[in-house]
Design an enzyme around this catalytic site. Structure first.
Site, PDB file in Angstrom:
ATOM      1  N   GLN A 167       0.920  -1.222  -0.078  1.00  0.00           N
ATOM      2  CA  GLN A 167       0.085  -0.080   0.005  1.00  0.00           C
ATOM      3  C   GLN A 167       0.900   1.155  -0.171  1.00  0.00           C
ATOM      4  OE1 GLN A 167      -3.215   0.823  -0.522  1.00  0.00           O
ATOM      5  NE2 GLN A 167      -3.834  -1.403  -0.635  1.00  0.00           N
ATOM      6  N   SER A 168       1.781   1.306  -0.791  1.00  0.00           N
ATOM      7  CA  SER A 168       2.921   2.227  -0.786  1.00  0.00           C
ATOM      8  C   SER A 168       2.285   3.588  -1.541  1.00  0.00           C
ATOM      9  CB  SER A 168       4.119   2.068  -1.521  1.00  0.00           C
ATOM     10  OG  SER A 168       4.819   3.037  -1.875  1.00  0.00           O
ATOM     11  N   ASN A 169       2.156   4.559  -0.576  1.00  0.00           N
ATOM     12  CA  ASN A 169       1.689   5.802  -1.360  1.00  0.00           C
ATOM     13  C   ASN A 169       2.823   6.469  -2.379  1.00  0.00           C
ATOM     14  OD1 ASN A 169      -0.638   6.614   0.518  1.00  0.00           O
ATOM     15  ND2 ASN A 169       0.732   6.612   1.917  1.00  0.00           N
TER      16      ASN A 169
END
Ligand SMILES: Cc1ncc(COP(=O)(O)O)c(C=O)c1O
Length: 338
Positions: free
Chosen positions: A83-85
């Site tokens: 879930q890396s921004n």
């Protein structure tokens, strides 16, 4: 003479300056809870940088994509958690610059929520056209990247590697420039003594802010809330080393060895794992200010900001500013928490 961030190659991506907004209703809520009036509270809206739902990586990517283009690269590679921004912002920046993008995402966060593996940033990465490669938490990263570079070069491509969080000295230039913008914004409000609080993870935001403070010579104090590493001291040392690399790039004086203020008490069990204080902070700020934070970074960062404000840590300041570094799509990946 020191250089300015404007002296480096930069690909425009961000809507700047971002708003600096007073949080009067949050301040009133804290006064009610503690019986004491905290200093004026502000939020710097870097979630409004404008690139595919915004966030702090936009400012870093202006310089990173600028460097990639200057080197003649055609493919951007980066990495992070599922879930890396940062990965989502990199996919958007590459699209806007007409570059291909490969995201190597490590399945490293022990979070079992239903939406974590399909929604939030992962959904946006797909829509933005990035090639997504998911690797096990214990995969050999060196080997994975060696193979990927080989593949791209074999088909005649030229890769450009963006480290996790965009946290190289080049990426940190974005937050050196942001520091100048924030300090100017406070000057315009007549605020001379403030503290700037933010979530710290791969360290490029804090390192860049520290480098900006070295360039400007005066401005708000910088206080990071560690949302990433159990070893707070080692993380602070890493941030200091990156800040020194950034000031070296700018020909500016290095920050003092003890310049990194980093509070490790809001991380909880580990990176990406929710805490009660995070949930309370996300809901309180949403319900008093109409501002959405995120579960992994700004929610824990805001939990630290609120606890420090309520403990009187900012009592002698004119204002405390929370830097909203983005991440809102993460709420959808953690939907069961709210
Ligand atoms: C929303 C958000 N806030 C804060 C951070 C932390 O910034 P940095 O990695 O520069 O310390 C990140 C980066 O991963 C992020 O995505």
């Amino acid at each position: 003479m020191a250089k300015a961030p404007a002296d480096f190659p930069r690909f425009p991506l961000a809507h700047l300056p971002t708003p600096l907004v007073e949080m009067k209703r949050l301040r009133a809520a804290l006064s009610e809870r503690t019986g004491k009036i905290p200093p004026r509270l502000f939020i710097k809206r870097d979630d409004c940088t404008g690139l595919a739902s915004g966030g702090n990586k936009t400012r870093k990517l202006e310089f990173l994509i600028g460097e990639a283009l200057a080197q003649g690269a055609d493919t951007v590679i980066t990495t992070g958690a599922l879930q890396s921004n940062h990965a989502r912002q990199t996919a958007a920046a590459a699209a806007a610059a007409g570059l291909s993008c490969v995201l190597v995402l490590f399945d490293s966060v022990p979070y079992e929520g239903q939406a974590y593996r399909r929604s939030g940033n992962l959904l946006l990465d797909r829509i933005l056209g990035a090639e997504i490669r998911i690797e096990a938490a214990d995969a050999d990263a060196g080997e994975v990247f060696k193979r990927l570079f080989g593949e791209i070069e074999a088909r005649g491509g030229k890769p450009y590697f963006v480290p996790v969080g965009g946290s190289s000295a080049t990426g940190s230039l974005g937050y050196a420039a942001a520091y100048l913008e924030i300090a100017d914004g406070l000057d315009a409000l007549g605020i001379a003594d403030a503290v700037l609080v933010h979530a710290s993870s791969s360290g490029g935001t804090q390192a860049g802010l520290l480098a900006g403070a070295q360039l400007r010579g005066r401005g708000p104090a910088i206080a990071g809330i560690n949302v990433y590493r159990g070893d707070n001291e080692a993380m602070a040392q890493g941030i200091h080393a990156l800040a020194c690399k950034t000031t070296a790039l700018l020909d500016a004086p290095a920050p003092a060895a003890d310049a990194v203020a980093l509070d490790g008490s809001f991380l909880g069990e580990r990176y990406g794992v929710p805490t009660d204080a995070m949930r309370e902070a996300v809901e309180l700020v949403a319900r008093t200010e109409g501002v959405l934070l995120d579960p992994v970074y700004t929610g824990k960062g805001m939990a630290g900001f609120l606890a420090q404000a309520m403990a009187g840590k900012y009592a002698k300041r004119e204002a405390a500013v929370f830097l909203h570094t983005g991440g809102m799509p993460g709420l959808f990946a953690y939907e069961e928490e709210f």
